[in-house]
Design an enzyme around this catalytic site. Structure first.
Site, mmCIF file in Angstrom:
data_model
loop_
_atom_site.group_PDB
_atom_site.id
_atom_site.type_symbol
_atom_site.label_atom_id
_atom_site.label_comp_id
_atom_site.label_asym_id
_atom_site.label_seq_id
_atom_site.Cartn_x
_atom_site.Cartn_y
_atom_site.Cartn_z
ATOM 1 N N TYR A 1 23.964 14.609 81.660
ATOM 2 C CA TYR A 1 23.689 15.226 80.364
ATOM 3 C C TYR A 1 24.799 14.786 79.420
ATOM 4 C CZ TYR A 1 20.012 18.316 82.116
ATOM 5 O OH TYR A 1 18.839 18.818 82.648
ATOM 6 N N HIS B 1 8.160 23.174 80.073
ATOM 7 C CA HIS B 1 9.145 22.270 80.689
ATOM 8 C C HIS B 1 9.467 22.666 82.122
ATOM 9 C CE1 HIS B 1 12.366 19.371 80.920
ATOM 10 N NE2 HIS B 1 13.230 20.308 81.211
#
Length: 612
Positions: free
Chosen positions: A202, A388
């Site tokens: 990330y 998601h």
């Protein structure tokens, strides 16, 4: 008549809007990477019409598959052979054997062929009630396609490499407002980010929003993905940050969720846009926009990019991000985003070897009661939702309850595809009132996994989230829950943990078989069977939850951290029964006899037509 007008007349230009019988096709997509296979479609009531426009003079194949492979697929094959059109409905069994369907539910409307292309148009009911046909719903469909240089009157020959698959949402209504091609925009794009050779990264980078002297609205957002990195960039979140910074925070990016991450990044809690792999650009409806230029609007934003590198490739450098189109033509409402579902945590647990396991994340009535009563007692209006999950995800629903009664589903995808996640426009906006509650319901399969699956950031971990786009904007950014972990551990026989908790994951004290193991190791040591997994699933769905209820300014509503009981709801969710169409009574077949126009456009540009 020269060739160019003929090409326009018969719709041979890729993406042409008009069909052979005057029907327009508002939706178009290119299915292959070489520009040879175009698909157009249009829903009309209980029917859907397709137009296949393919660079071949042989057969054209098209269909639907549960996995994107040939097994258990619903297939139609058509073309023009020796001046005569044909269309056949087939299916494949689990062994990929192709068989002609006894119930022919695809109806040829138009066919033409010239020296380079074949075009066919056909219709079918959304729900044929033929066990060999795939029902078409709001869920993701995995389209399969193929073509061959030879026709298939006696059955299709093997297509070799002229085949592929693409996930689409055929019934997802797009907003048709026409945007000016000259709209100004700005990019929030990473610059030369080195991607580590590990499966999950990330990356966080702060940006300064351009300074506007007056209010503007962002009305469209597009992903900017570096060519060749389409599978590397898994999703992008854009957060609003505190305005109390100077430009020194822009100096460099950093790996997110890292102990050395800059403190400034921790102020960026409010999601203002989300994009996930497979999604395309998103246009806000005509009465809504993302506000910029006022004191309440973002001055600094954080771009969080999730890179998925399961093969541990080295030397990758990325330059991806988002493009935001804006206007001074201010719309009526400011848009907001609420993240709802399961707080991403190791307390989200899924046993191994389970063909099906269900998790639920609660946006509780307590959170919505407090936030909406204070901010907007008349409610907020949801117009789009992004569902998601990660690799184990098979289906997601966003359920809506009011005073104990279940309302219409806000969004669902019963055929979730990890590689295709985009905002679903709601056919009709839905209102959320104080005291409502929302449940994000996720269905997983771990039948091929030997160890526990945990909630977490990696795509091999899991998430269960819904991102709600709504208006008018209020001071609520997250409405989620965390299930109690101690009762989960009691299921496997844990009696006591070491207190105070000084290590993470925390350590088991008793019984003996788990002593000095972390709770993760203890859960993995337990001998999970399908029966045990089903019992565990039933337990987890009824456990008390810890409420997460966050404001947009990095603060919290007073309900944050409190314990709530999940509502008593019907499980599993019972969908409304599908209504079968009756092709024989369709207006398309009742109002006129089918006219099949077979056209041979010769190299000399002579047009030959034959009416049947």
């Amino acid at each position: 008549m020269c060739c160019w007008p003929l090409l326009l007349l018969w719709g041979l230009l890729p993406g042409a809007a008009a069909g052979g019988l005057g029907r327009t096709y508002p939706h178009w997509t290119l299915l292959d990477s070489e520009g040879k296979y175009w698909l157009g479609w249009d829903q009309r009531g209980s029917q859907i019409a397709f137009r296949l426009q393919v660079r071949t003079t042989g057969y054209v194949g098209f269909g639907f598959s549960p996995t994107g492979a040939m097994a258990s697929a619903d297939i139609v094959v058509g073309g023009v052979a020796h001046g005569r059109p044909y269309l056949q409905d087939y299916f494949t069994n689990a062994n990929r054997e192709l068989k002609k369907d006894a119930q022919q539910d695809y109806h040829l409307e138009y066919a033409m062929e010239n020296s380079t292309h074949t075009i066919i148009e056909f219709t079918r009911e959304l729900h044929t009630c033929d066990i060999n046909d795939k029902s078409i719903t709001d869920s993701t469909v995995r389209v399969i396609w193929a073509y061959h240089r030879e026709d298939a009157e006696a059955g299709p020959k093997y297509h070799d490499s002229n085949r592929g698959t693409k996930s689409l949402r055929l019934l997802n209504p797009e907003k048709t407002s026409v945007l000016s091609t000259a709209l100004p925009y700005f990019d929030l794009v990473n610059q030369d980010v080195p991607i580590p050779n590990k499966d999950t990264t990330y990356w966080c980078q702060m940006f300064k929003i351009p300074v506007f002297q007056e209010k503007h609205h962002v009305i469209k957002v597009e992903p900017v993905i570096q060519k060749g990195h389409e599978s590397l960039v898994h999703h992008i979140l854009l957060y609003q940050c505190s305005s109390n910074f100077n430009d020194s925070v822009l100096a460099s990016g950093h790996e997110c969720y890292h102990p050395n991450m800059p403190d400034a990044f921790l102020t960026c809690e409010t999601v203002i846009f989300a994009w996930a792999i497979g999604g395309e650009g998103f246009s806000y409806p005509p009465h809504v926009g993302l506000s910029l230029g006022t004191a309440l609007d973002p001055h600094y934003v954080l771009l969080e990019v999730h890179y998925d590198n399961p093969t541990y490739k080295e030397g990758l450098i990325d330059n991806s991000g988002l493009r935001l189109f804006y206007t001074m033509d201010i719309r009526k409402y400011d848009a907001g985003v609420i993240e709802a579902g399961l707080w991403v945590s190791l307390f989200h647990t899924i046993p191994p070897g389970m063909p099906e396991f269900q998790s639920e994340g609660h946006c509780t009535l307590e959170c919505l009661e407090e936030a909406l009563e204070a901010e907007k007692p008349s409610g907020i209006h949801v117009f789009a939702v992004l569902l998601h999950a990660h690799l184990a995800g098979r289906g997601i629903r966003l359920r809506h309850f009011r005073k104990g009664k279940e309302m219409k589903l806000l969004a669902y995808d019963d055929d979730f595809d990890f590689n295709f996640q985009e905002f679903q426009y709601l056919k009709e906006e839905q209102t959320i009132l104080p005291g409502d509650n929302l449940i994000t319901e996720c269905r997983y399969s771990t039948k091929d996994r030997a160890e526990m699956t945990w909630g977490g950031l990696s795509t091999r971990n899991e998430m269960c989230l819904s991102y709600l786009l709504y208006y008018p904007r209020i001071n609520l950014t997250r409405c989620a829950s965390i299930p109690d972990i101690m009762e989960q551990l009691q299921f496997i026989g844990v009696k006591e943990i070491y207190r105070p908790v000084t290590t993470w994951p925390f350590i088991i004290k008793s019984p003996k078989q788990y002593k000095n193991l972390s709770f993760m190791d203890a859960m993995n040591k337990f001998k999970w069977t399908k029966k045990e997994g089903l019992s565990f699933n039933k337990l987890v769905l009824g456990l008390p939850v810890n409420v997460r209820c966050s404001k947009t300014d990095n603060a919290e509503w007073s309900i944050q951290g409190m314990t709530a009981l999940p509502p008593d709801i019907e499980r599993p969710y019972k969908a409304e029964p599908l209504v079968c169409g009756t092709s024989s009574s369709s207006s398309l077949h009742r109002d006129f006899s089918i006219k099949l126009l077979v056209c041979l456009l010769l190299v000399s540009c002579t047009l030959c037509t034959k009416r049947l």
